[in-house]
Scaffold this motif. Structure first.
Motif, PDB file in Angstrom:
ATOM      1  N   CYS A 122       2.846   0.218  -1.843  1.00  0.00           N
ATOM      2  CA  CYS A 122       1.706  -0.291  -1.050  1.00  0.00           C
ATOM      3  C   CYS A 122       1.271   0.708   0.018  1.00  0.00           C
ATOM      4  N   CYS A 142       2.307   1.437   2.956  1.00  0.00           N
ATOM      5  CA  CYS A 142       2.227   0.891   4.322  1.00  0.00           C
ATOM      6  C   CYS A 142       3.522   0.109   4.614  1.00  0.00           C
ATOM      7  N   MET A 174       5.688  -3.072   5.032  1.00  0.00           N
ATOM      8  CA  MET A 174       5.631  -4.424   4.452  1.00  0.00           C
ATOM      9  C   MET A 174       6.728  -5.286   5.074  1.00  0.00           C
ATOM     10  N   PRO A 184      -0.476  -6.370   1.847  1.00  0.00           N
ATOM     11  CA  PRO A 184      -0.356  -5.345   2.886  1.00  0.00           C
ATOM     12  C   PRO A 184      -1.144  -5.809   4.114  1.00  0.00           C
ATOM     13  N   THR A 198      -4.118  -1.936   7.059  1.00  0.00           N
ATOM     14  CA  THR A 198      -4.232  -0.723   6.242  1.00  0.00           C
ATOM     15  C   THR A 198      -5.413   0.140   6.663  1.00  0.00           C
ATOM     16  N   HIS A 241      -3.530   0.597  -1.377  1.00  0.00           N
ATOM     17  CA  HIS A 241      -2.533  -0.270  -0.726  1.00  0.00           C
ATOM     18  C   HIS A 241      -2.215  -1.564  -1.483  1.00  0.00           C
TER      19      HIS A 241
END
Ligand SMILES: N[C@@H](CCC(=O)N[C@@H](CS)C(=O)NCC(=O)O)C(=O)O
Length: 283
Positions: free
Chosen positions: A28, A30, A32, A87, A90, A119
């Motif tokens: 993703c 990012c 999480m 996500p 972002t 993402h």
């Protein structure tokens, strides 16, 4: 414990542990979040795992504080894992414009369309990256995992099970979106994440997938009859039921009079669902 895993909080619960974590997800792209419940049995042995996917607008917290699942997970010795529903933060401009798209609404698909695809890879996240992380960092039986969920997360649980018949040993759902390609929520999300080509959508539609892959175990679904989203034809359990009948898939679809779409319904039938999974996970 993996370096990327950050423990955010921990509480004792039915002699086991509720814990919230965050980590950097490479799929993703990012940070999480997810929550777990480790039952007391995990102190001395490896335990099976039950994944729970939540619905629209939820985080990992809704299930953890409202579903009442820990009591039964402690009884049977099952680890619960509840990921966030998308996500977050972002930087995608449209991410927070609607409650049924973007943040809180990842729909458990791998987006193929810009700007989401960088993402919004929730299918790969919940079926691959998160299980790898759980298996590497907790005392679990990696070959004993099952999945359930609610609404958008019920859809997620059904497609994860149907697309991975060897990975999950059982599946169940509360008020799942069972035919997303034919309901307003699904049409909006799939157009946004997957594009206009409706053929691409079928790979994430439980009522389509069941025609190709049947599970050698029965599926349990509870659907409240006073659920406004059922009345608005967002969930379409009858479509899934007909598809199951056509191919001979065993389905225990229970219509529950008077019950709505809320966590009061989920907590009422939680014991039945955990038992449904415990029969295979704890055998
Ligand atoms: N925000 C929506 C409702 C969203 C909703 O009902 N979400 C469900 C899943 S589809 C849920 O679990 N909400 C969180 C909760 O009840 O704790 C609305 O106002 O109509």
């Amino acid at each position: 414990m993996s370096n990327s895993l950050k423990l955010k909080s921990e509480n004792l619960c039915f002699n086991g542990t509720v814990a919230y974590y965050s980590h950097f997800s490479s799929v993703c792209n990012c940070e999480m979040n997810f929550a777990v419940y480790l039952p007391p049995q995990a102190k001395s042995q490896s335990v099976p795992i039950l994944y729970y996917l939540s619905g629209l607008t939820c985080t990992e917290e809704n299930f953890t504080v409202k579903a009442g699942a820990q009591r039964y997970a402690a009884e049977y010795g099952i680890m619960l894992v509840a990921p966030d529903t998308s996500p977050r933060n972002t930087g995608i401009a449209e991410e927070d414009e609607a409650w049924d798209l973007g943040t809180g609404a990842g729909f458990y698909v791998d987006a193929t369309v810009e700007p989401w695809k960088k993402h919004y890879q929730m299918y790969s996240y919940v079926t691959q990256e998160l299980p790898q992380l759980i298996n590497a960092n907790f005392p679990v039986l990696a070959n004993k995992q099952s999945i359930f969920g609610h609404s958008m997360g019920g859809h997620g649980a059904l497609i994860c099970a149907l697309k991975n018949p060897d990975k999950y040993l059982s599946v169940s759902a509360f008020a799942p979106i069972t035919a997303p390609i034919n309901c307003p929520w699904g049409e909006k999300a799939f157009t946004t994440y997957l594009g206009q080509d409706k053929k691409q959508w079928q790979q994430y539609d439980a009522s389509e997938l069941i025609k190709k892959t049947q599970l050698d175990y029965p599926i349990l679904i509870d659907q409240g009859m006073a659920d406004t989203f059922y009345e608005q034809k967002q969930l379409l359990p009858e479509t899934f039921q007909s598809a199951c009948q056509e191919v001979g898939q065993a389905l225990n679809l229970r219509f529950q009079p008077g019950y709505d779409h809320s966590y009061f319904t989920i907590s009422t039938f939680m014991e039945d669902h955990i038992k449904h999974h415990a029969v295979v996970l704890c055998s």
